[in-house]
Design an enzyme around this catalytic site. Structure first.
Site, PDB file in Angstrom:
ATOM      1  N   TYR A 148       3.670   4.030   2.609  1.00 36.70           N
ATOM      2  CA  TYR A 148       2.146   4.102   2.464  1.00 36.70           C
ATOM      3  C   TYR A 148       2.316   2.301   2.022  1.00 36.70           C
ATOM      4  O   TYR A 148       0.949   1.934   2.570  1.00 36.70           O
ATOM      5  CB  TYR A 148       1.951   4.595   1.086  1.00 36.70           C
ATOM      6  CG  TYR A 148       0.612   4.598   0.714  1.00 36.70           C
ATOM      7  CD1 TYR A 148      -0.257   5.244   1.358  1.00 36.70           C
ATOM      8  CD2 TYR A 148       0.113   4.064  -0.478  1.00 36.70           C
ATOM      9  CE1 TYR A 148      -1.798   5.264   1.019  1.00 36.70           C
ATOM     10  CE2 TYR A 148      -1.168   3.838  -0.809  1.00 36.70           C
ATOM     11  CZ  TYR A 148      -1.988   4.445  -0.015  1.00 36.70           C
ATOM     12  OH  TYR A 148      -3.479   4.451  -0.253  1.00 36.70           O
ATOM     13  N   LYS A 152      -0.338  -0.250   4.196  1.00 33.92           N
ATOM     14  CA  LYS A 152      -1.647  -0.918   3.435  1.00 33.92           C
ATOM     15  C   LYS A 152      -1.447  -2.277   3.562  1.00 33.92           C
ATOM     16  O   LYS A 152      -2.320  -3.201   3.864  1.00 33.92           O
ATOM     17  CB  LYS A 152      -1.668  -0.453   1.921  1.00 33.92           C
ATOM     18  CG  LYS A 152      -1.919   1.042   2.012  1.00 33.92           C
ATOM     19  CD  LYS A 152      -3.601   1.190   2.945  1.00 33.92           C
ATOM     20  CE  LYS A 152      -3.949   2.723   2.781  1.00 33.92           C
ATOM     21  NZ  LYS A 152      -5.152   3.157   3.502  1.00 33.92           N
TER      22      LYS A 152
END
Length: 236
Positions: A148, A152
């Site tokens: 994740y 990002k």
């Protein structure tokens, strides 16, 4: 009438963003992946200036269909909000290859696909706003979120690079990096401990994110290019 295309529209943050733009009179192209959550958008179902578009945004061809349908409905896309995202949190040694791949493709590839496809219309119209939903995890990292956080961080770097390509074309590209927000992604976290660590003493709301997105999508933010705007209650 201006129009906005919002991916990940059925989640709490996506829904709040849709409501904010609708209140300002925008036509909405709301993108979702699963029929299971489509009922979250029932408040818009009888509005002739709202369309619902199903698509798996890990797939370029499905992104193309979504963008084509939005352009057919509204003639142009003034604002693109890349909000689709997912988590598959695990410590790296326990993380499966598919866990990493799925998160990167959903969170990062989709931003590339959608931005590339919408940009053609924006360049033609010499106007556009692209807002990519990132995360503070992409800035500071987070244990159990190598996939994740990497996705990002990639969104933020992508934003900065694309902004430098199109800023002189009257197109703003910015990222929004939320912290701990009351949303589908944080519902399983230990919130008491998180709240204690936050200077503001509470989790953020989906509306906090939506208000910042609405600002970045407006002409009031016309001199903001290639930035990550942090909405985190002072967490970092």
């Amino acid at each position: 009438m201006k129009s906005v295309l919002i991916s990940g529209a059925t989640g709490k943050i996506g829904l709040a963003i849709a409501r904010a733009f609708k209140k300002e009179g925008y036509g909405l192209a709301l993108v979702y992946r699963s029929e299971n959550k489509l009922s979250n958008l029932d408040e818009f179902k009888n509005d002739e200036n709202v369309i619902f578009l199903r698509g798996d945004l890990k797939n370029f061809e499905e992104c193309q269909k979504v963008v084509d349908a939005a352009l057919e409905k509204f003639g142009k896309i003034d604002v693109l909000v890349n909000n689709a995202g997912m988590t598959k949190d695990k410590l790296l040694l326990r993380m499966k290859v598919e866990d990493f791949k799925d998160v990167i493709e959903t969170n990062l590839y989709s931003v590339f696909y959608m931005s590339k496809l919408v940009l053609k219309s924006m360049l033609k119209n010499k106007y556009g706003k692209i807002i990519n939903i990132a995360s503070i995890s992409g800035i500071v990292g987070n244990p159990g979120q190598c996939n994740y956080s990497a996705s990002k961080a990639g969104v933020i770097a992508f934003t900065k690079s694309l902004s430098k390509e199109v800023a002189r074309k009257n197109i703003n590209v910015n990222a929004l990096a939320p912290g701990f927000i009351e949303s589908d992604m944080t519902k399983n976290l230990s919130k008491d401990e998180i709240v204690k660590s936050l200077p503001v003493g509470k989790l953020g709301s989906a509306e906090d994110v939506a208000n910042a997105v609405l600002f970045l999508g407006s002409d009031k933010a016309s001199y903001i290019h290639g930035k990550e705007i942090i909405v985190d209650g002072g967490a970092i």
